[in-house]
Motif scaffolding. Structure first.
Motif, PDB file in Angstrom:
ATOM      1  N   ARG A 105      59.637 -34.752  38.310  1.00 52.92           N
ATOM      2  CA  ARG A 105      61.015 -35.027  37.948  1.00 52.92           C
ATOM      3  C   ARG A 105      61.378 -34.131  36.764  1.00 52.92           C
ATOM      4  O   ARG A 105      60.498 -33.543  36.135  1.00 52.92           O
ATOM      5  CB  ARG A 105      61.129 -36.508  37.638  1.00 52.92           C
ATOM      6  CG  ARG A 105      60.572 -37.358  38.801  1.00 52.92           C
ATOM      7  CD  ARG A 105      61.251 -38.661  38.923  1.00 52.92           C
ATOM      8  NE  ARG A 105      61.249 -39.435  37.701  1.00 52.92           N
ATOM      9  CZ  ARG A 105      60.335 -40.330  37.391  1.00 52.92           C
ATOM     10  NH1 ARG A 105      59.324 -40.557  38.198  1.00 52.92           N
ATOM     11  NH2 ARG A 105      60.413 -41.017  36.291  1.00 52.92           N
TER      12      ARG A 105
ATOM     13  N   TYR B 225      53.260 -27.704  21.398  1.00 53.27           N
ATOM     14  CA  TYR B 225      53.826 -29.016  21.081  1.00 53.27           C
ATOM     15  C   TYR B 225      53.354 -29.543  19.716  1.00 53.27           C
ATOM     16  O   TYR B 225      54.172 -29.929  18.873  1.00 53.27           O
ATOM     17  CB  TYR B 225      53.489 -30.011  22.207  1.00 53.27           C
ATOM     18  CG  TYR B 225      54.045 -31.379  21.956  1.00 53.27           C
ATOM     19  CD1 TYR B 225      55.384 -31.667  22.207  1.00 53.27           C
ATOM     20  CD2 TYR B 225      53.244 -32.391  21.431  1.00 53.27           C
ATOM     21  CE1 TYR B 225      55.906 -32.919  21.942  1.00 53.27           C
ATOM     22  CE2 TYR B 225      53.752 -33.647  21.167  1.00 53.27           C
ATOM     23  CZ  TYR B 225      55.078 -33.912  21.429  1.00 53.27           C
ATOM     24  OH  TYR B 225      55.590 -35.146  21.167  1.00 53.27           O
TER      25      TYR B 225
ATOM     26  N   ASN C  39      55.519 -30.031  16.144  1.00 54.99           N
ATOM     27  CA  ASN C  39      55.621 -31.363  15.515  1.00 54.99           C
ATOM     28  C   ASN C  39      55.227 -31.301  14.045  1.00 54.99           C
ATOM     29  O   ASN C  39      55.921 -31.841  13.174  1.00 54.99           O
ATOM     30  CB  ASN C  39      54.689 -32.351  16.220  1.00 54.99           C
ATOM     31  CG  ASN C  39      55.346 -32.974  17.442  1.00 54.99           C
ATOM     32  OD1 ASN C  39      56.536 -32.834  17.652  1.00 54.99           O
ATOM     33  ND2 ASN C  39      54.550 -33.644  18.256  1.00 54.99           N
TER      34      ASN C  39
ATOM     35  N   ARG D 205      52.485 -41.891  12.970  1.00 52.77           N
ATOM     36  CA  ARG D 205      51.624 -42.354  14.081  1.00 52.77           C
ATOM     37  C   ARG D 205      50.496 -43.236  13.556  1.00 52.77           C
ATOM     38  O   ARG D 205      50.108 -44.213  14.189  1.00 52.77           O
ATOM     39  CB  ARG D 205      51.017 -41.161  14.831  1.00 52.77           C
ATOM     40  CG  ARG D 205      51.963 -40.510  15.797  1.00 52.77           C
ATOM     41  CD  ARG D 205      51.240 -39.498  16.674  1.00 52.77           C
ATOM     42  NE  ARG D 205      52.209 -38.634  17.323  1.00 52.77           N
ATOM     43  CZ  ARG D 205      52.671 -37.499  16.799  1.00 52.77           C
ATOM     44  NH1 ARG D 205      52.245 -37.068  15.637  1.00 52.77           N
ATOM     45  NH2 ARG D 205      53.576 -36.787  17.461  1.00 52.77           N
TER      46      ARG D 205
ATOM     47  N   CYS E 248      52.819 -42.985  27.215  1.00 49.51           N
ATOM     48  CA  CYS E 248      53.381 -41.622  27.059  1.00 49.51           C
ATOM     49  C   CYS E 248      52.608 -40.880  25.981  1.00 49.51           C
ATOM     50  O   CYS E 248      53.189 -40.351  25.026  1.00 49.51           O
ATOM     51  CB  CYS E 248      54.862 -41.680  26.705  1.00 49.51           C
ATOM     52  SG  CYS E 248      55.870 -42.506  27.933  1.00 49.51           S
ATOM     53  N   THR E 249      51.319 -40.819  26.147  1.00 48.58           N
ATOM     54  CA  THR E 249      50.424 -40.284  25.108  1.00 48.58           C
ATOM     55  C   THR E 249      50.650 -38.814  24.799  1.00 48.58           C
ATOM     56  O   THR E 249      50.336 -38.347  23.711  1.00 48.58           O
ATOM     57  CB  THR E 249      48.956 -40.533  25.516  1.00 48.58           C
ATOM     58  OG1 THR E 249      48.110 -40.173  24.437  1.00 48.58           O
ATOM     59  CG2 THR E 249      48.555 -39.731  26.745  1.00 48.58           C
TER      60      THR E 249
ATOM     61  N   ASP F 281      50.216 -40.906  30.751  1.00 45.56           N
ATOM     62  CA  ASP F 281      51.348 -39.961  30.702  1.00 45.56           C
ATOM     63  C   ASP F 281      51.535 -39.412  32.112  1.00 45.56           C
ATOM     64  O   ASP F 281      50.585 -39.362  32.890  1.00 45.56           O
ATOM     65  CB  ASP F 281      51.047 -38.798  29.742  1.00 45.56           C
ATOM     66  CG  ASP F 281      52.323 -38.100  29.256  1.00 45.56           C
ATOM     67  OD1 ASP F 281      52.713 -38.312  28.101  1.00 45.56           O
ATOM     68  OD2 ASP F 281      52.931 -37.340  30.051  1.00 45.56           O
TER      69      ASP F 281
ATOM     70  N   MET G  93      50.048 -32.041  29.603  1.00 52.75           N
ATOM     71  CA  MET G  93      50.002 -32.726  28.302  1.00 52.75           C
ATOM     72  C   MET G  93      48.675 -33.489  28.183  1.00 52.75           C
ATOM     73  O   MET G  93      47.990 -33.415  27.157  1.00 52.75           O
ATOM     74  CB  MET G  93      51.170 -33.705  28.143  1.00 52.75           C
ATOM     75  CG  MET G  93      52.527 -33.060  27.960  1.00 52.75           C
ATOM     76  SD  MET G  93      52.704 -32.168  26.390  1.00 52.75           S
ATOM     77  CE  MET G  93      53.766 -33.245  25.462  1.00 52.75           C
TER      78      MET G  93
ATOM     79  N   PHE H 107      57.232 -41.465  19.652  1.00 55.18           N
ATOM     80  CA  PHE H 107      58.207 -40.404  19.909  1.00 55.18           C
ATOM     81  C   PHE H 107      58.434 -40.147  21.402  1.00 55.18           C
ATOM     82  O   PHE H 107      58.656 -39.009  21.816  1.00 55.18           O
ATOM     83  CB  PHE H 107      57.786 -39.123  19.161  1.00 55.18           C
ATOM     84  CG  PHE H 107      57.576 -39.391  17.698  1.00 55.18           C
ATOM     85  CD1 PHE H 107      58.652 -39.736  16.898  1.00 55.18           C
ATOM     86  CD2 PHE H 107      56.302 -39.372  17.130  1.00 55.18           C
ATOM     87  CE1 PHE H 107      58.478 -40.042  15.550  1.00 55.18           C
ATOM     88  CE2 PHE H 107      56.117 -39.679  15.790  1.00 55.18           C
ATOM     89  CZ  PHE H 107      57.206 -40.005  15.001  1.00 55.18           C
TER      90      PHE H 107
ATOM     91  N   LEU I 274      62.455 -42.623  27.473  1.00 49.98           N
ATOM     92  CA  LEU I 274      62.488 -43.686  28.485  1.00 49.98           C
ATOM     93  C   LEU I 274      63.834 -44.393  28.544  1.00 49.98           C
ATOM     94  O   LEU I 274      64.235 -44.856  29.612  1.00 49.98           O
ATOM     95  CB  LEU I 274      61.397 -44.725  28.210  1.00 49.98           C
ATOM     96  CG  LEU I 274      59.948 -44.221  28.179  1.00 49.98           C
ATOM     97  CD1 LEU I 274      59.001 -45.390  27.928  1.00 49.98           C
ATOM     98  CD2 LEU I 274      59.583 -43.521  29.487  1.00 49.98           C
TER      99      LEU I 274
ATOM    100  N   TYR J 267      61.620 -49.290  33.383  1.00 52.52           N
ATOM    101  CA  TYR J 267      60.584 -48.955  32.396  1.00 52.52           C
ATOM    102  C   TYR J 267      60.320 -50.147  31.482  1.00 52.52           C
ATOM    103  O   TYR J 267      59.183 -50.497  31.212  1.00 52.52           O
ATOM    104  CB  TYR J 267      61.029 -47.762  31.539  1.00 52.52           C
ATOM    105  CG  TYR J 267      61.078 -46.437  32.271  1.00 52.52           C
ATOM    106  CD1 TYR J 267      60.226 -46.155  33.334  1.00 52.52           C
ATOM    107  CD2 TYR J 267      61.964 -45.432  31.876  1.00 52.52           C
ATOM    108  CE1 TYR J 267      60.273 -44.935  33.981  1.00 52.52           C
ATOM    109  CE2 TYR J 267      62.010 -44.210  32.522  1.00 52.52           C
ATOM    110  CZ  TYR J 267      61.164 -43.966  33.569  1.00 52.52           C
ATOM    111  OH  TYR J 267      61.207 -42.754  34.207  1.00 52.52           O
TER     112      TYR J 267
HETATM  113  C1  LIG Z   1      57.993 -36.340  23.084  1.00 55.39           C
HETATM  114  S1  LIG Z   1      56.506 -36.541  23.985  1.00 55.39           S
HETATM  115  C2  LIG Z   1      55.597 -37.662  22.947  1.00 55.39           C
HETATM  116  C3  LIG Z   1      54.113 -37.522  23.116  1.00 55.39           C
HETATM  117  C4  LIG Z   1      53.234 -38.319  22.177  1.00 55.39           C
HETATM  118  N1  LIG Z   1      53.375 -39.737  22.387  1.00 55.39           N
HETATM  119  C5  LIG Z   1      53.421 -37.968  20.729  1.00 55.39           C
HETATM  120  O1  LIG Z   1      53.285 -38.853  19.891  1.00 55.39           O
HETATM  121  O2  LIG Z   1      53.645 -36.792  20.423  1.00 55.39           O
HETATM  122  C6  LIG Z   1      56.988 -37.573  25.331  1.00 55.39           C
HETATM  123  C7  LIG Z   1      55.907 -37.786  26.358  1.00 55.39           C
HETATM  124  O3  LIG Z   1      56.338 -38.814  27.233  1.00 55.39           O
HETATM  125  C8  LIG Z   1      55.930 -38.485  28.535  1.00 55.39           C
HETATM  126  N2  LIG Z   1      56.797 -39.236  29.458  1.00 55.39           N
HETATM  127  C9  LIG Z   1      58.151 -39.233  29.494  1.00 55.39           C
HETATM  128  N3  LIG Z   1      58.609 -40.054  30.471  1.00 55.39           N
HETATM  129  C10 LIG Z   1      57.498 -40.592  31.049  1.00 55.39           C
HETATM  130  C11 LIG Z   1      57.317 -41.508  32.126  1.00 55.39           C
HETATM  131  N4  LIG Z   1      58.354 -42.023  32.805  1.00 55.39           N
HETATM  132  N5  LIG Z   1      56.054 -41.843  32.462  1.00 55.39           N
HETATM  133  C12 LIG Z   1      54.993 -41.315  31.802  1.00 55.39           C
HETATM  134  N6  LIG Z   1      55.105 -40.436  30.789  1.00 55.39           N
HETATM  135  C13 LIG Z   1      56.353 -40.072  30.420  1.00 55.39           C
HETATM  136  C14 LIG Z   1      56.074 -36.975  28.613  1.00 55.39           C
HETATM  137  O4  LIG Z   1      55.325 -36.392  29.633  1.00 55.39           O
HETATM  138  C15 LIG Z   1      55.606 -36.565  27.210  1.00 55.39           C
HETATM  139  O5  LIG Z   1      54.243 -36.259  27.183  1.00 55.39           O
END
Ligand SMILES: C[S@@+](CC[C@H](N)C(=O)[O-])C[C@H]1O[C@@H](n2cnc3c(N)ncnc32)[C@H](O)[C@@H]1O
Length: 247
Positions: free
Chosen positions: A9, A22, A26, A38, A57-58, A81, A86, A125, A130, A140
């Motif tokens: 998607r 990434y 950050n 964190r 969403c690690t 995730d 990632m 973050f 979501l 979600y």
């Molecule tokens: C901005 S990053 C944050 C990553 C991490 N949690 C951090 O602290 O940096 C958002 C993450 O959410 C994941 N993500 C977004 N929508 C998601 C979904 N519906 N299911 C699983 N992962 C999702 C993305 O792939 C991405 O790795």
């Protein structure tokens, strides 16, 4: 790592293009405050001695890493995730013995876990992704509630809408210039950082996010803010007489 056969998607595709730069971006654009926030979120997740904890969403695994650093014997951590690149970047960080985290490829819309699996769920973050203009938002939220144990705790650390108009002005200027433009330049993924800046600028205030969590069925919602309100930590619980109810 379980396989996910669904078609990519837009957000999934976008996040799969940024893992190489990434973490650098950050650290650079928050002067490492992202890691401090964190760490506070991980501490909240670990506070009531959970048995099983989820980093939702690690991404590149930073929250899971902080959780692992604070985990006591007998605690287990899972990290999920939907972006494989990632997750692969994140897995590289877990080389020390004892830093055991189970990485799972999966979508928050259909989490591959049984009802009530986790005593605590942390999300750093990514909550914005979501719920901000996301038509799957309600799905979600109900999935997160489903996999949380009765009485279990959700910990969200996320950018927020500062209350002061002056701070808001400065924050939005910073997001538009530094984050949207410079981070786009460094990563070579301008569209991704434009989206991230746009969603941060337009995201909820802490109070509105609390209302959203309440209306989704979470209980005992509370929050605190950092750096004049540009970041917030929300705590919310699933109703029930679980191990966390009397904390
Ligand atoms: C901005 S990053 C944050 C990553 C991490 N949690 C951090 O602290 O940096 C958002 C993450 O959410 C994941 N993500 C977004 N929508 C998601 C979904 N519906 N299911 C699983 N992962 C999702 C993305 O792939 C991405 O790795």
């Amino acid at each position: 790592m379980a396989a996910d056969s669904r078609a990519a998607r837009p957000l999934q595709k976008m996040f799969s293009e940024v893992p190489a730069t990434y973490d650098l971006i950050n650290r650079l654009f928050t002067l490492r405050l992202d890691q401090a926030w964190r760490k506070i979120a991980a501490k909240e997740c670990m506070r009531e001695n959970p048995r099983l904890v989820l980093d939702l969403c690690t991404g590149t695994g930073d929250l899971a890493l902080s959780m692992a650093g604070q985990a006591r014997p007998g605690m287990h951590i899972a990290a999920v995730d939907f972006s494989l690149p990632m997750l692969l970047e994140g897995r590289l960080k877990f080389v020390a013995p004892g830093q055991r985290v189970g990485f799972v490829l999966g979508d928050v819309g259909k989490l591959p876990f049984r009802e009530g699996s986790f005593d605590a769920i942390g999300i750093a973050f990514a909550f914005r992704n979501l719920v901000y203009k996301n038509r799957e938002r309600d799905k979600y939220l109900s999935e997160i509630l489903r996999v949380l144990s009765p009485g279990g705790k959700l910990v969200i650390v996320e950018t927020s809408r500062p209350r002061s108009p002056l701070v808001r002005l400065l924050f939005h200027w910073y997001m538009r210039t530094a984050v949207s433009f410079l981070a786009g330049l460094i990563s070579g993924r301008g569209a991704a950082y434009k989206y991230l800046a746009h969603s941060a600028i337009n995201f909820y205030s802490s109070g509105d996010l609390s209302d959203l969590l309440e209306s989704a069925g979470f209980r005992r919602v509370q929050y605190r803010t950092f750096l004049f309100g540009v970041c917030a930590l929300h705590l919310a619980y699933r109703e029930g007489p679980g191990n966390m109810e009397n904390s």
